[in-house]
Design an enzyme around this catalytic site. Structure first.
Site, PDB file in Angstrom:
ATOM      1  N   GLU A   1       0.796  -0.838  -0.291  1.00 14.57           N
ATOM      2  CA  GLU A   1       0.073   0.236  -0.135  1.00 14.57           C
ATOM      3  C   GLU A   1       0.999   1.348  -0.077  1.00 14.57           C
ATOM      4  O   GLU A   1       0.489   2.626  -0.507  1.00 14.57           O
ATOM      5  CB  GLU A   1      -0.979   0.092   1.075  1.00 14.57           C
TER       6      GLU A   1
ATOM      7  N   ALA B   1      17.838 -51.479  -6.957  1.00 16.93           N
ATOM      8  CA  ALA B   1      17.485 -51.777  -5.345  1.00 16.93           C
ATOM      9  C   ALA B   1      19.328 -51.855  -5.225  1.00 16.93           C
ATOM     10  O   ALA B   1      19.891 -51.995  -3.803  1.00 16.93           O
ATOM     11  CB  ALA B   1      18.482 -53.635  -6.346  1.00 16.93           C
TER      12      ALA B   1
ATOM     13  N   SER C   1      19.847 -36.700  13.923  1.00 17.68           N
ATOM     14  CA  SER C   1      19.586 -36.519  15.044  1.00 17.68           C
ATOM     15  C   SER C   1      20.646 -37.047  15.897  1.00 17.68           C
ATOM     16  O   SER C   1      20.829 -35.950  17.121  1.00 17.68           O
ATOM     17  CB  SER C   1      18.637 -37.586  14.793  1.00 17.68           C
TER      18      SER C   1
ATOM     19  N   ALA D   1      13.042 -41.054   2.495  1.00 22.37           N
ATOM     20  CA  ALA D   1      11.917 -42.216   1.910  1.00 22.37           C
ATOM     21  C   ALA D   1      11.256 -42.189   3.733  1.00 22.37           C
ATOM     22  O   ALA D   1       9.870 -42.138   3.275  1.00 22.37           O
ATOM     23  CB  ALA D   1      11.291 -43.424   1.644  1.00 22.37           C
TER      24      ALA D   1
END
Length: 364
Positions: free
Chosen positions: A47, A158, A216, A286
């Site tokens: 504005e 794999a 972690s 994943a």
């Protein structure tokens, strides 16, 4: 209003922790007088920019803005005061401000004699500002889960090889997706297996996002590519672990609580939000994706699907999310399907009801 909305998206940029806002000012006769958009924290609000461009022509005119003008004083003053001081007689906005500090601008303007109209093109304006609106409503970042996989849902062969599942067009698009998010997030498995850089490549330019890596136990190696100083990095550790060493000046650490399944992802999301992060691109792996999905923390999925099969021995794009039957499936609503070279780009949004059911199953 559509012009004001376009100002928030062209060119794509990040304004966090503030919202995207565009504003167009019309003079008393309804003619274009000025426009502006918010460029980021510390810069004038949309504005104020539009009023400066309009000058004296704003008096008696209309301000058309994508978000309800703010009524609080932060790094800049309240937009309600700027609009009143300019003599604007009418304000039209698209979306109500959902924040506790800044909301109430419409009432303040109306109390000062300004005609106020809300809700014009609300849905379109919400879509262009969905990162910020979702994050402030839920008090956590908007999370986009991005993955590249085969048609049968495999992210690697794999033997662990995954370079390259998708072709160059999809890879460039994925980096453009990075550029519009505040942070890019990967788990410890991806960090150790791929040593990712998480910067912008493939010709994509812009400010690189914050690189967030989950580690972690605090075992990140000092030579990891995410520590190269080309972009800020945040290493997330368990509050039970010691602080990692050798991170360098561009990296910081964040300790979060642990659960039986690993780091508390809800707590992580809340603490990223507290740091001003309003959008996160979740890239791997994943197990981390499963945690976000099962926790109801995913807001959009962008899947790049290559026309190939790797079979059952390939590595899945997501691990167990606690679904035992079709009724419990985390269902998606498809928003867009587009071909990029040989690959498909599928954009989906989780159905909230099904994610809630998935969360209950996972918690049980």
């Amino acid at each position: 209003m559509r012009r004001a909305i376009r100002l928030t998206a062209d060119p794509p940029r990040r304004t966090s922790p503030n919202p995207y806002v565009g504003c167009v000012v019309l003079d008393a006769d309804g003619r274009f007088a000025g426009e502006g958009h918010h460029r980021g924290a510390g810069h004038p609000h949309a504005e104020v920019e539009a009023l400066a461009a309009a000058g004296g022509r704003a008096a008696g005119g209309t301000a058309v803005v994508t978000l309800e003008p703010c009524a609080h004083r932060g790094r800049t003053g309240p937009c309600t005061e700027a609009l009143s001081a300019a003599g604007v007689s009418r304000v039209v906005f698209a979306v109500e401000d959902p924040t506790r500090d800044a909301s109430g601008g419409a009432e303040r303007l109306a109390a000062g004699g300004v005609e106020v109209v809300g809700g014009l093109h609300r849905e379109e304006a919400e879509r262009h500002n969905e990162f910020w609106l979702t994050s402030v409503r839920r008090e956590r970042p908007f999370v986009t889960w991005k993955f590249a996989g085969t048609i049968d849902g495999r992210s690697a062969a794999a033997d662990g090889s995954s370079r390259w599942i998708t072709a160059a067009q999809a890879r460039r698009d994925a980096h453009a997706l990075r550029a519009v998010h505040d942070a890019v997030l990967v788990g410890g498995g991806t960090l150790r297996a791929d040593n990712p850089h998480l910067g912008l490549r493939h010709g994509v330019v812009g400010e690189p996002p914050l690189r967030v890596v989950l580690d972690s136990a605090g075992r990140i190696k000092p030579g990891a590519r995410v520590l190269d100083g080309s972009a800020p990095t945040l290493v997330v550790v368990s509050d039970r672990a010691g602080e990692p060493r050798g991170l360098g000046a561009a990296a910081g650490t964040l300790a979060v609580p642990s659960t039986e399944d690993g780091l508390d992802l809800a707590a992580l999301s809340e603490r990223l939000f507290a740091r001003g992060v309003r959008s996160v691109l979740l890239e791997g792996g994943a197990r981390l994706a499963a945690g976000f999905l099962a926790g109801g923390l995913v807001d959009r999925v962008v899947a790049y699907l290559a026309p190939m099969f790797l079979g059952g021995a390939g590595l899945p794009v997501v691990t167990d999310i606690g679904v035992a039957s079709m009724a419990e499936a985390a269902r998606m609503r498809v928003e867009e399907v587009r071909q990029l070279g040989p690959d498909l780009r599928v954009v989906m949004q989780p159905e909230p009801r099904d994610l809630d059911a998935c969360l209950r199953t996972h918690s049980a």
